[in-house]
Design an enzyme around this catalytic site. Structure first.
Site, PDB file in Angstrom:
ATOM      1  N   LYS A 186       3.883  -3.092  -2.159  1.00 38.27           N
ATOM      2  CA  LYS A 186       3.764  -4.375  -1.471  1.00 38.27           C
ATOM      3  C   LYS A 186       4.774  -4.537  -0.349  1.00 38.27           C
ATOM      4  O   LYS A 186       4.428  -4.976   0.752  1.00 38.27           O
ATOM      5  CB  LYS A 186       3.963  -5.504  -2.501  1.00 38.27           C
ATOM      6  CG  LYS A 186       3.922  -6.898  -1.915  1.00 38.27           C
ATOM      7  CD  LYS A 186       2.542  -7.234  -1.413  1.00 38.27           C
ATOM      8  CE  LYS A 186       2.510  -8.402  -0.456  1.00 38.27           C
ATOM      9  NZ  LYS A 186       2.741  -7.982   0.938  1.00 38.27           N
ATOM     10  N   CYS A 204      -5.063   7.489  -3.537  1.00 38.39           N
ATOM     11  CA  CYS A 204      -3.700   6.964  -3.463  1.00 38.39           C
ATOM     12  C   CYS A 204      -2.779   7.578  -4.509  1.00 38.39           C
ATOM     13  O   CYS A 204      -1.583   7.316  -4.507  1.00 38.39           O
ATOM     14  CB  CYS A 204      -3.722   5.449  -3.607  1.00 38.39           C
ATOM     15  SG  CYS A 204      -4.900   4.677  -2.477  1.00 38.39           S
ATOM     16  N   CYS A 257      -1.625  -8.265  -0.733  1.00 43.31           N
ATOM     17  CA  CYS A 257      -2.060  -6.937  -0.292  1.00 43.31           C
ATOM     18  C   CYS A 257      -0.884  -6.154   0.275  1.00 43.31           C
ATOM     19  O   CYS A 257      -0.098  -6.685   1.056  1.00 43.31           O
ATOM     20  CB  CYS A 257      -3.121  -7.058   0.801  1.00 43.31           C
ATOM     21  SG  CYS A 257      -4.538  -8.081   0.337  1.00 43.31           S
ATOM     22  N   HIS A 260       2.883   1.550   1.739  1.00 47.16           N
ATOM     23  CA  HIS A 260       1.921   2.406   1.052  1.00 47.16           C
ATOM     24  C   HIS A 260       1.306   3.442   2.007  1.00 47.16           C
ATOM     25  O   HIS A 260       0.149   3.317   2.412  1.00 47.16           O
ATOM     26  CB  HIS A 260       0.845   1.528   0.411  1.00 47.16           C
ATOM     27  CG  HIS A 260      -0.151   2.270  -0.431  1.00 47.16           C
ATOM     28  ND1 HIS A 260       0.101   3.505  -1.005  1.00 47.16           N
ATOM     29  CD2 HIS A 260      -1.422   1.943  -0.805  1.00 47.16           C
ATOM     30  CE1 HIS A 260      -0.974   3.899  -1.673  1.00 47.16           C
ATOM     31  NE2 HIS A 260      -1.908   2.979  -1.561  1.00 47.16           N
TER      32      HIS A 260
END
Lengths: 389, 389
Positions: free
Chosen positions: B331, B86, B209, B335
């Site tokens: 969030k 990431c 998440c 992402h």
């Protein structure tokens, strides 16, 4: 620009090793590289690491770089995984050099690793295919050998390159690899054998194709100041170049050469202030026999279209004017994708230091590495010289 | 060391885009970045490109870098794919900066792209899992949310961090993202909603998440000389740092913090000659709510163990002492793995130039980006400032 030196380099054996993992193979190469440094190198001094791997088989597709450097105790140092298909560790080596030139690092590690032999033929074809163009090549059914077969076919049609000339690449590289204890296919082959291999993708036969291998390589680069502490036999990376090309063969202006090789070589020659005539020997990317012939032309070792006669003349044999692939090349030494570019630098390092054992050629002062990603979507070239600048 | 400036930055929308490809998303970000440059930037001047992508879904696992840069007409320039899970495009940005510092490039492109929403939940879990440790985490059944859940659990046990404090991260970031037209989940949520989401991996619920997103980002970096040609509102990359940590959580000295963040931040602060108290705002890696709390502590924004009370105090709200994730963060903004780090730099660039629209905070002089690979196997931190050095 800060000078960059190679002070250590090593590779694992290349081959099929069911009892090894990508971590254990990398460890072998890394420990070998540290041991090969003349002075004592404290591994804590490694500031930056670059690891090249395609991640064949999907073992550790995310963070494979830190996953191998932590295994050798480097978990604090910055580690970046780089990938440009089969040019992964050639690119890693160039990035390590840029980190030193930028001043961010004084000691940098460039490594590469791949495990390829624990898969079925179908899986292997998939993973090789991902280095070609996905949508219009791989998904249309073109294999990676098929891509290079098109280049071979075009070169034969345009320049009269012959079946025998292709096979001479295989015969030469197997003869060299037979003297390399790290080689995957370390046996000689006759011209008849090489010409009569079973067809893989016409006109390429089995002896025109490199094997898929397991293996790892590691190279330690430093600034001049650190190199002076560690060795009296410095090997300088005097020039590097990198270029990209269209990923798909069908989108290139030519298929009888690789434009990115020409561009990357021009950059490397300019930086090193030399020309192809000044290169004593080279490790070039012979994933297929035709690829070595294209490299002769694109790197400027011979005129365009003359690669067939050039190999036939013996110029690239160990006793020729410019030995090519003294290690055995991808063809005989093997091709663990992510390790290959670093492994080329290992051979140049050893030849320039007179440490290449049975395959040593005397009097070499300047070497070149040529590492191709895919069928030419990315190419990286390096020029290496004995001694201080 | 040569100075490095950002002269252009843009991102695509983040979200689920069945009609887009990884190439078209990248093109949107790249063209936006070129258009955002104050002067006219001839794209032929881009010497080096670095593309971060995990390659989720296996579209173009080999050479995805050149595959997107060729799509925007940059097929001659050197392009290298970098990946640290990431943190892929955060690392790309740092490599682009090193290329400029080394003198090899005067203009460099750092980009990132990912397509994630066209897969089943099972496939997505596989691809997220590859950023964790493979042998002893993923193959033992630990999900990526499960890894961060262990960190949350430990932080709650050790420091008394509460369910409500975790949820305050989600409420804040959704409120910010609701003002960002590029956000994937651009809606507000109440504290009750955030506290009562369905459990994903106890103690983390749905609102703890981030989503999986499609998207791309692109940042154009130059030397000072080129920046002076192109803009009167320069944004300087005054410091960068990168560090690795053990890939597997179970092998770290602590799980209530990410040691690689601390190390990378120290490097970046030292290079920029500032401390955490000098940072006006930050984009931090809030893949899970607990990750933002750990970042507050590891970056030095508050004392160890005090992140819960710190978020509760309102310090990281837009009107607080140090706004965090004004973009909405991972969030709410989303992402798209490979795009995320570059996207953080886009927000910092826009805020520092006063171009952040409804979410603009006035008077910001110095920003920070914090991009985490995996659960802390790699971390890259950048410090950015308005004006010439």
């Amino acid at each position: 620009m800060r000078e960059v030196y190679l002070v250590g380099a090593a590779q694992s054996d290349y081959g099929s090793f069911p009892d090894e993992s990508y971590r254990s193979l990398f460890s072998t190469a890394f420990e070998g590289a540290v041991d090969s440094v003349d002075g004592d190198l404290d591994r804590e001094r490694i500031d930056e690491a670059y690891i090249g791997t395609l991640g064949v088989g999907g073992r550790q597709l995310g963070l494979p770089g830190p996953a191998v450097t932590e295994h050798v105790g480097l978990d604090g140092a910055s580690c970046t995984r780089v990938e440009n298909a089969c040019a992964a560790s050639g690119v890693a080596l160039r990035q390590a050099a840029l980190a030193i030139r930028s001043g961010v690092a004084d000691v940098a590690l460039a490594g590469g690793v791949e495990v390829m032999t624990d898969m079925s033929g179908e899986q292997t074809r998939y993973w090789l295919g991902v280095s070609g163009e996905t949508e219009w090549e791989r998904m249309a059914g073109t294999t990676f050998a098929g891509v290079y077969a098109q280049m071979a076919d075009a070169h034969m049609a345009e320049y009269g390159t012959t079946r025998e000339q292709l096979s001479r690449v295989a015969v030469k590289n197997h003869a060299n690899g037979a003297k390399n204890p790290h080689a995957h296919l370390g046996f000689e082959c006759s011209l008849d054998q090489a010409m009569e291999g079973s067809t893989v993708a016409d006109p390429l036969n089995l002896y025109d194709c490199c094997p898929t291998s397991d293996g790892a390589s590691a190279v330690i680069l430093t600034s001049r100041e650190v190199a002076e502490e560690l060795t009296d036999e410095p090997i300088r990376l005097s020039g590097t170049g990198q270029a990209s090309g269209r990923v798909g063969l069908f989108q290139r202006p030519t298929i009888t050469g690789i434009p990115a090789t020409t561009e990357a070589a021009e950059q490397a020659y300019e930086e090193a202030d030399v020309g192809p005539e000044d290169v004593d020997f080279a490790e070039v990317h012979d994933c297929f026999s035709i690829a070595e012939l294209l490299a002769y032309e694109d790197l400027g070792f011979c005129e365009k279209g003359e690669a067939g006669p050039y190999v036939e003349s013996g110029a690239t044999e160990p006793d020729g004017e410019r030995p090519v692939n003294l290690s055995g090349g991808l063809k005989s030494k093997g091709h663990p994708i992510g390790a290959t570019g670093g492994g080329q630098a290992v051979e140049v390092f050893k030849q320039l230091r007179g440490e290449a054992g049975d395959r040593q050629v005397d009097g070499l002062e300047r070497g070149l590495t040529h590492n191709v990603g895919g069928s030419g979507g990315a190419v990286v070239v390096g020029v290496y010289e004995r001694g201080w600048a």
